[in-house]
Scaffold this active site. Structure first.
Site, PDB file in Angstrom:
ATOM      1  N   ASP A   1      -3.917 -12.854   4.193  1.00 37.91           N
ATOM      2  CA  ASP A   1      -5.242 -12.397   4.646  1.00 37.91           C
ATOM      3  C   ASP A   1      -6.365 -12.881   3.733  1.00 37.91           C
ATOM      4  O   ASP A   1      -7.513 -12.502   3.905  1.00 37.91           O
ATOM      5  CB  ASP A   1      -5.282 -10.870   4.820  1.00 37.91           C
ATOM      6  CG  ASP A   1      -4.794 -10.121   3.611  1.00 37.91           C
ATOM      7  OD1 ASP A   1      -4.516 -10.772   2.573  1.00 37.91           O
ATOM      8  OD2 ASP A   1      -4.677  -8.886   3.678  1.00 37.91           O
TER       9      ASP A   1
ATOM     10  N   ASP B   1      -2.658 -10.788  -2.342  1.00 32.44           N
ATOM     11  CA  ASP B   1      -3.147 -10.387  -1.019  1.00 32.44           C
ATOM     12  C   ASP B   1      -4.645 -10.056  -1.155  1.00 32.44           C
ATOM     13  O   ASP B   1      -5.111  -9.707  -2.239  1.00 32.44           O
ATOM     14  CB  ASP B   1      -2.363  -9.152  -0.575  1.00 32.44           C
ATOM     15  CG  ASP B   1      -2.651  -8.721   0.852  1.00 32.44           C
ATOM     16  OD1 ASP B   1      -1.869  -9.089   1.748  1.00 32.44           O
ATOM     17  OD2 ASP B   1      -3.651  -8.000   1.065  1.00 32.44           O
TER      18      ASP B   1
ATOM     19  N   HIS C   1       0.820  -1.218   0.000  1.00 31.88           N
ATOM     20  CA  HIS C   1       0.000   0.000   0.000  1.00 31.88           C
ATOM     21  C   HIS C   1       0.853   1.267   0.000  1.00 31.88           C
ATOM     22  O   HIS C   1       0.331   2.357  -0.221  1.00 31.88           O
ATOM     23  CB  HIS C   1      -0.943   0.031   1.204  1.00 31.88           C
ATOM     24  CG  HIS C   1      -1.924  -1.101   1.243  1.00 31.88           C
ATOM     25  ND1 HIS C   1      -2.761  -1.385   0.177  1.00 31.88           N
ATOM     26  CD2 HIS C   1      -2.204  -2.026   2.197  1.00 31.88           C
ATOM     27  CE1 HIS C   1      -3.501  -2.445   0.483  1.00 31.88           C
ATOM     28  NE2 HIS C   1      -3.177  -2.849   1.698  1.00 31.88           N
TER      29      HIS C   1
ATOM     30  N   HIS D   1      -6.105  -7.515  -0.215  1.00 34.83           N
ATOM     31  CA  HIS D   1      -6.280  -6.092  -0.535  1.00 34.83           C
ATOM     32  C   HIS D   1      -5.578  -5.758  -1.854  1.00 34.83           C
ATOM     33  O   HIS D   1      -4.565  -6.369  -2.193  1.00 34.83           O
ATOM     34  CB  HIS D   1      -5.690  -5.221   0.577  1.00 34.83           C
ATOM     35  CG  HIS D   1      -6.331  -5.436   1.915  1.00 34.83           C
ATOM     36  ND1 HIS D   1      -5.848  -6.355   2.820  1.00 34.83           N
ATOM     37  CD2 HIS D   1      -7.411  -4.854   2.480  1.00 34.83           C
ATOM     38  CE1 HIS D   1      -6.616  -6.339   3.915  1.00 34.83           C
ATOM     39  NE2 HIS D   1      -7.577  -5.439   3.731  1.00 34.83           N
TER      40      HIS D   1
HETATM   41 ZN   LIG Z   1      -3.935  -7.319   2.847  1.00 33.86          ZN
END
Ligand SMILES: [Zn+2]
Length: 366
Positions: free
Chosen positions: A300, A223, A186, A225
């Site tokens: 995750d 991931d 991120h 996200h």
């Molecule tokens: Zn993540």
């Protein structure tokens, strides 16, 4: 006539109950002070930098106990599991796959090195508790001196970024490079968020370019996200293809467009996830013919992750990572694998099993 007092005059004698309360408060305060002193005087975990030993079959694994973030215990109130990397490393050693001295260990990379990919003014702001706390979603007290932030928070992240650089060289030189940390996908050039402050993948790619690696690099981000930070770094770079498949309804919102984004629905299970990955990965490998694959392999996606809604089993996570590793291996494409997010109850064991499976795959393929 004398007016009655507005309230009783304060008693000059302490009641037994108030005395016990005072003792209890004193005990709590002195215990907290002792804990604070212990924390301040105990140095953060460190390890000597070393190149590491390439394993049989051509794999280098980077890890250091210095990756562990510690901040006066408040890190335990955070979904970021500081001991995950340590547990994975210990598990791999217990399995007999490598010795403790085989891990490659990096020095913290330092702001000067990071400035090759990050905005230098942004890097300066990370030495302030408010900016750093926002990016990491940690409520850092503003009175904390910069030197404490550097030792306890910035150095661990910088050590893990260095680990990804070492693992990237390991991938280039031996075939597979794994960092038991990193994957801070991120972090953007001038902004940190979502627990990410530095882009280890951007720095690793920059370093390999400086050292002469040419050709297309494919980022495969699985991931839960979206890898918005990787997208931001390489949006204008036609030599890096940034592919992210992620749960569409999660952070970051709004998303940042990458070269290929595949949003997934909540509740997707092993077979659906792996089918989608294979459907996109194999054509990308064959069409782009990359000189390196970078797998940002967050845990995750697991069904027990508290922050996400995908339903992969631990075995499904292993299958995902082996799919990327074997597809790269079959095409003789070096693979850099970083662990990224995921701190649910089964994350460490599942990622340990996946790294073990990839190391075994490399050894068997020789
Ligand atoms: Zn993540």
């Amino acid at each position: 006539m004398t007016a009655p007092p507005a309230s009783d005059p304060p008693s000059t004698q302490r009641s037994p109950a108030r005395g016990r309360l005072g003792v209890a408060i004193a005990v709590v305060l002195s215990t907290a002070l002792a804990a604070a002193l212990l924390w301040v005087t105990q140095p953060p975990p460190r390890a000597e930098a070393r190149a590491g030993t390439p394993l049989h079959g051509g794999a280098l694994v980077a890890y250091s106990p210095a990756y562990r973030v510690s901040f006066f215990g408040i890190e335990h109130l955070h979904p970021f599991d500081i001991a995950k990397y340590d547990r994975i490393a210990a598990g791999l050693v217990e399995r007999g796959l490598l010795a403790p001295t085989d891990f490659a260990v990096a020095e913290p990379v330092g702001d000067h090195t990071l400035a090759a990919v990050h905005d230098p003014a942004y890097l300066v702001t990370l030495h302030e508790a408010a900016t750093l706390g926002r990016a990491l979603e940690l409520d850092l007290p503003s009175i904390v001196p910069a030197s404490t932030l550097e030792r306890r928070v910035l150095d661990p992240f910088q050590s893990a970024v260095g680990g990804t650089v070492l693992a990237a060289r390991g991938a280039r030189d031996h075939g597979l490079g794994i960092n038991l940390g990193g994957g801070y996908h991120h972090a953007r050039p001038a902004m940190g968020h979502g627990f990410c402050i530095y882009s280890d993948v951007a720095l690793a790619i920059h370093t390999l370019r400086q050292e002469g690696l040419e050709g297309t690099i494919l980022i495969v981000d699985t991931d839960a996200h979206q890898g918005d930070g990787s997208h931001a770094f390489f949006t204008d770079d036609p030599t890096v293809f940034s592919f992210s498949m992620h749960q569409g309804s999660l952070f970051p919102i709004p998303k940042l467009a990458g070269d290929l984004d595949v949003p997934l629905r909540a509740g997707l299970d092993d077979d659906g996830f792996l089918w989608t990955l294979e459907e996109h990965l194999i054509p990308l490998l064959d069409q782009l013919e990359p000189v390196m694959v970078v797998h940002v392999a967050g845990a995750d996606v697991l069904v027990d992750d508290p922050l996400t809604g995908l339903h992969l089993s631990p075995k499904g996570l292993v299958r995902r990572d082996v799919l990327v590793a074997s597809a790269s291996r079959e095409r003789e494409i070096p693979l850099l694998h970083v662990l990224a997010g995921g701190y649910g109850p089964s994350a460490a064991k599942a990622q340990e099993a996946s790294v073990a499976a990839m190391l075994t795959l490399m050894a068997e393929a020789e």
